[in-house]
Enzyme design. Structure first.
Site, PDB file in Angstrom:
ATOM      1  N   TYR A 102       1.026  -1.197   0.023  1.00 22.47           N
ATOM      2  CA  TYR A 102      -0.032   0.190   0.017  1.00 22.47           C
ATOM      3  C   TYR A 102       0.977   1.268  -0.034  1.00 22.47           C
ATOM      4  O   TYR A 102       1.754   1.258   0.903  1.00 22.47           O
ATOM      5  CB  TYR A 102      -0.992   0.135   1.320  1.00 22.47           C
ATOM      6  N   GLU A 190      -3.376   7.645  -4.222  1.00 29.05           N
ATOM      7  CA  GLU A 190      -3.063   6.312  -3.631  1.00 29.05           C
ATOM      8  C   GLU A 190      -2.922   4.868  -4.568  1.00 29.05           C
ATOM      9  O   GLU A 190      -3.620   5.105  -5.602  1.00 29.05           O
ATOM     10  CB  GLU A 190      -4.395   5.910  -2.686  1.00 29.05           C
TER      11      GLU A 190
END
Length: 382
Positions: A102, A190
């Site tokens: 992530y 993101e």
């Protein structure tokens, strides 16, 4: 402002961030054509909606044949995810995943800086990771005067990768993602997941971007991507008319002059057991046209059972406000209770004008007005 995955990936690609090959489709036939066009053994079929949780909602499926591509495309195009009907899907080259990570940049308002967030436990369950094992989430604040030079990006990259070659690739991705974030006035950029493939390459196989609404005027190309939900369209319309409006889940509509007073009004409603339906700051004008427009916005919400108008007359005179309200309600047809609290310059004159009109429930204090609004919604005697 949010954009779809395919739109975020187009922006990422312009900055050199590696993404898998993909084709946007809106029908099962287009999906089959895309499968042939990509010429791969397996593809991922992904719903394009402006919300998360697509995988858990059945909005992401794998297929390795034209029959399965058509079947899964039809299934996904027939579902609704968190209130968003799926009208488009992304046919993406399936990637042989060795590990998932992530990576994101967002705003840390407490530190007044951009923050880099990383984890070696990326994927669909990143929220669970953050909740149950927060130690697996790495936070690195970025000094705005320094930014993300190569030496810092390398330091951060080595917290996820031990091998120099992989850390080198991650360094470049971090710098490119930071550039995307800063140059586009984003509030979130993101990648989840950023995957390490079986061949040792890194790919952003999902992308998410949220942009600062207040900076969109500087980015007409981004603004052109705006696909508002009904609520967002209402908020945009209110902004065009000079209001600050945010819709909520309650049943007491609030019309207030001043953001601080609007926040206090909502707090008072909650304190007395009610639930505000919105935040609406109309500013200092007593213009009847503006009041009418504000009321139309409030009454557009079918959940509103009462309207609480809370006005502080500082520079604006309360008698002018009262005249504006009376003129406005001469043109409005509604049987919803309207509670008005006026205080400030010429408040006694203003309250008398409102009482004489017999259209409003008039209060002198905020406590009194709030109780009147809450009781009117609950059907209690005032």
């Amino acid at each position: 402002m949010k954009v779809h995955e395919y739109q975020a990936k187009e922006i990422f690609s312009r900055y050199g961030i590696p993404v898998e090959r993909h084709v946007l489709c809106s029908t099962p036939d287009e999906a089959v054509t895309a499968f042939r066009q990509l010429g791969v053994n397996k593809v991922a079929i992904k719903a394009q909606v402006l919300t998360g949780g697509r995988g858990k909602a059945g909005g992401v499926k794998l297929a390795d044949s034209e029959t399965l591509v058509r079947q899964h495309a039809q299934e996904i195009l027939n579902i609704t995810i968190k209130g968003f009907p799926v009208t488009r899907i992304l046919i993406s080259e399936a990637v042989d995943i060795a590990a998932e990570y992530y990576t994101s940049f967002t705003i840390d308002r407490n530190a007044r800086s951009v923050v880099l967030i990383m984890s070696a436990a990326g994927g669909m369950d990143i929220e669970e990771v953050a909740r149950k094992t927060p130690e697996k989430i790495i936070h690195c604040n970025i000094d705005p005067l320094i930014g993300l030079p190569k030496y810092l990006a390398q330091r951060f990259a080595f917290t996820l990768f031990e091998q120099a070659e992989q850390a080198k690739r991650m360094t470049t991705i971090l710098q490119d993602l930071y550039k995307v974030f800063i140059e586009n006035d984003a509030s979130l950029a993101e990648i989840n997941p950023l995957v390490l493939t079986a061949k040792g390459t890194l790919r952003a196989i999902d992308a998410k971007m949220v942009f600062d609404d207040n900076a969109l005027y500087r980015h007409p190309d981004v603004q052109a991507l705006f696909e508002p939900t009904p609520e967002e369209q209402l908020e945009a319309t209110a902004k065009e008319r000079g209001f600050s409006y945010v819709r909520m889940d309650g049943d007491i509509g609030c019309m207030v002059n001043g953001a601080g007073l609007a926040m206090t009004t909502m707090d008072m409603i909650k304190l007395y057991g009610g639930s505000p339906a919105n935040f609406l700051d109309i500013g200092g004008s007593s213009n009847p046209v503006k009041v009418i427009e504000a009321m139309k916005i409030l009454l557009n919400d079918s959940k509103v059972k009462a309207v609480f108008i809370n006005i502080f007359g500082g520079i604006t005179r309360c008698d002018d406000v009262a005249i504006g309200l009376i003129q406005a309600f001469d043109q409005l047809q509604t049987d919803i209770p309207v509670i008005v609290r006026l205080t400030g310059t010429n408040e006694n004159i203003g309250r008398k004008l409102l009482k004489d009109s017999n259209r409003f429930q008039v209060a002198e204090t905020m406590n009194e007005a709030t109780l009147m609004a809450v009781k009117s919604v609950k059907g209690e005697t005032l």
